[in-house]
Motif scaffolding. Structure first.
Motif, PDB file in Angstrom:
ATOM      1  N   GLY A   8       0.837  -1.184   0.000  1.00  0.00           N
ATOM      2  CA  GLY A   8       0.000   0.000   0.000  1.00  0.00           C
ATOM      3  C   GLY A   8       0.875   1.238   0.000  1.00  0.00           C
ATOM      4  O   GLY A   8       2.084   1.184   0.272  1.00  0.00           O
ATOM      5  N   ILE A   9       0.278   2.373  -0.285  1.00  0.00           N
ATOM      6  CA  ILE A   9       1.048   3.598  -0.400  1.00  0.00           C
ATOM      7  C   ILE A   9       1.708   3.974   0.931  1.00  0.00           C
ATOM      8  O   ILE A   9       2.836   4.460   0.952  1.00  0.00           O
ATOM      9  CB  ILE A   9       0.156   4.750  -0.936  1.00  0.00           C
ATOM     10  N   GLY A  10       1.006   3.725   2.048  1.00  0.00           N
ATOM     11  CA  GLY A  10       1.583   4.048   3.346  1.00  0.00           C
ATOM     12  C   GLY A  10       2.774   3.177   3.681  1.00  0.00           C
ATOM     13  O   GLY A  10       3.797   3.668   4.192  1.00  0.00           O
ATOM     14  N   GLU A  11       2.682   1.885   3.381  1.00  0.00           N
ATOM     15  CA  GLU A  11       3.781   0.965   3.682  1.00  0.00           C
ATOM     16  C   GLU A  11       4.983   1.268   2.784  1.00  0.00           C
ATOM     17  O   GLU A  11       6.132   1.222   3.231  1.00  0.00           O
ATOM     18  CB  GLU A  11       3.332  -0.483   3.484  1.00  0.00           C
ATOM     19  N   SER A  19       7.412  10.556   2.769  1.00  0.00           N
ATOM     20  CA  SER A  19       6.014  10.788   3.121  1.00  0.00           C
ATOM     21  C   SER A  19       5.090  10.206   2.055  1.00  0.00           C
ATOM     22  O   SER A  19       5.497   9.972   0.907  1.00  0.00           O
ATOM     23  CB  SER A  19       5.747  12.290   3.261  1.00  0.00           C
ATOM     24  N   VAL A  20       3.856   9.994   2.439  1.00  0.00           N
ATOM     25  CA  VAL A  20       2.857   9.524   1.488  1.00  0.00           C
ATOM     26  C   VAL A  20       2.683  10.545   0.357  1.00  0.00           C
ATOM     27  O   VAL A  20       2.494  10.185  -0.804  1.00  0.00           O
ATOM     28  CB  VAL A  20       1.513   9.266   2.217  1.00  0.00           C
ATOM     29  N   LYS A  21       2.762  11.817   0.717  1.00  0.00           N
ATOM     30  CA  LYS A  21       2.626  12.870  -0.283  1.00  0.00           C
ATOM     31  C   LYS A  21       3.713  12.754  -1.353  1.00  0.00           C
ATOM     32  O   LYS A  21       3.459  12.971  -2.536  1.00  0.00           O
ATOM     33  CB  LYS A  21       2.701  14.231   0.404  1.00  0.00           C
ATOM     34  N   THR A  22       4.944  12.385  -0.921  1.00  0.00           N
ATOM     35  CA  THR A  22       6.048  12.231  -1.872  1.00  0.00           C
ATOM     36  C   THR A  22       5.785  11.068  -2.819  1.00  0.00           C
ATOM     37  O   THR A  22       6.003  11.169  -4.026  1.00  0.00           O
ATOM     38  CB  THR A  22       7.367  12.005  -1.119  1.00  0.00           C
ATOM     39  N   VAL A  23       5.308   9.946  -2.269  1.00  0.00           N
ATOM     40  CA  VAL A  23       4.995   8.789  -3.112  1.00  0.00           C
ATOM     41  C   VAL A  23       3.936   9.169  -4.138  1.00  0.00           C
ATOM     42  O   VAL A  23       4.050   8.848  -5.333  1.00  0.00           O
ATOM     43  CB  VAL A  23       4.513   7.601  -2.265  1.00  0.00           C
ATOM     44  N   ARG A  24       2.905   9.868  -3.686  1.00  0.00           N
ATOM     45  CA  ARG A  24       1.831  10.266  -4.588  1.00  0.00           C
ATOM     46  C   ARG A  24       2.347  11.216  -5.680  1.00  0.00           C
ATOM     47  O   ARG A  24       1.948  11.108  -6.838  1.00  0.00           O
ATOM     48  CB  ARG A  24       0.715  10.922  -3.773  1.00  0.00           C
TER      49      ARG A  24
END
Length: 323
Positions: A8-11, A19-24
């Protein structure tokens, strides 16, 4: 990790230390492909996404732009579970790194120039600071030689072959030193100011170019400048040996350049006429003096400039005529 091995994006963010924002952000720009979506529409990524994301972060740490990262990642396999060393040594990454090195080199050159300029202002007498600030403030950092090239393109006669113009510019336009001293910064700034002036006739319509640059139908400028370059090369050898101006091969080549450009023969009469013409020609001694200052090494004798070499040859011509 889910049963199907996807993240998942958080993992993914936690494993990669972002951060999740960076992945997104990277995912939305196509740098981090999704392996799928959950029933609820949440993003899922394969296990190789962790290494891929770490590579993105490493490239960003080197200040590689996002579009350039996309070029690099476009060459990376997405299903091998890791990074391929052969791919990392490939052409795209090498091009990107080479571009970054050029950019860093430009930045370092600008910093070295600015440091020397600041030292110049700090170390000069207070009464000279305003003038020096104006001079150095008109020069970009790192400095450009384009104004000098434009000056010579106006100064040279028309109809010169492009290869000859390039060769003359290479010899006549000084390159900014890699490690400039304050005195070299000042000389370059003064040279920039000199060539940025308007090249127009002086009071009373006085011409600003040599007589040889005012061609008639029989004038062949390429013959003149090819011959002058050869004569200057020969004379430079004599000057480095600290020999006084004298008759010889360099002078003969010098006179032959002028004679050949006019379709004339080298005779004693021609040499007398040429001596008088060259003595009356407009001069750009200030240009060559500043070039010598810009190029002057920290130690040892300076390399003779074309202007100084020309004066040596003219002195040799005058001495021969006087005999």
């Amino acid at each position: 990790m889910f049963a199907d091995g996807l993240l998942g994006i958080g993992e993914l963010a936690e494993r990669a230390g972002v951060s999740v924002k960076t992945v997104r952000f990277y995912s939305d720009r196509g740098l981090l492909p999704e392996a799928g979506r959950s029933a609820g529409g949440h993003r899922r990524y394969g296990p190789d996404a962790v290494e891929r994301l770490r590579l993105i972060r490493a490239l960003r740490a080197l200040d590689v732009a996002v579009p350039e990262i996309g070029r690099v990642l476009g060459r990376l396999p997405e299903d091998d579970g890791g990074l391929d060393g052969d791919v990392l040594d490939g052409g795209v990454l090498e091009d990107v790194v080479a571009g970054q090195l050029r950019e860093v080199g430009t930045q370092l050159a600008a910093l070295r120039w600015r440091e020397a300029a600041l030292r110049l202002v700090r170390e000069c007498p207070p009464g000279e600071r305003a003038e020096r600030l104006r001079l150095v403030g008109a020069v970009s950092a790192p400095p450009s030689t384009a104004p000098m090239a434009r000056f010579w393109r106006r100064w040279l006669p028309p109809r010169l072959p492009a290869r000859l113009v390039s060769a003359i510019l290479e010899e006549a336009v000084p390159q900014p030193p890699d490690e400039p001293r304050p005195d070299q910064v000042l000389a370059f700034a003064r040279l920039h100011a000199f060539v940025s002036g308007t090249c127009t006739p002086g009071p009373g319509g006085k011409r600003w170019q040599p007589e040889a640059h005012r061609p008639d139908k029989s004038f062949r400028p390429a013959v003149l400048y090819d011959g002058l370059r050869e004569a200057y090369t020969l004379a430079a050898v004599e000057m480095r040996a600290l020999r006084a101006p004298h008759d010889g091969e360099a002078l003969d080549c010098f006179v032959a350049a002028y004679a050949g450009s006019r379709g004339a023969r080298d005779t004693p009469d021609l040499r007398r006429v040429l001596s008088g013409q060259l003595a009356a020609d407009p001069r750009i001694d200030r240009y060559w003096a500043l070039v010598a200052e810009v190029s002057r090494p920290a130690s040892g004798p300076p390399e003779p400039t074309p202007g100084v070499i020309h004066d040596w040859l003219l002195a040799a011509l005058d001495e021969q005529i006087a005999c």
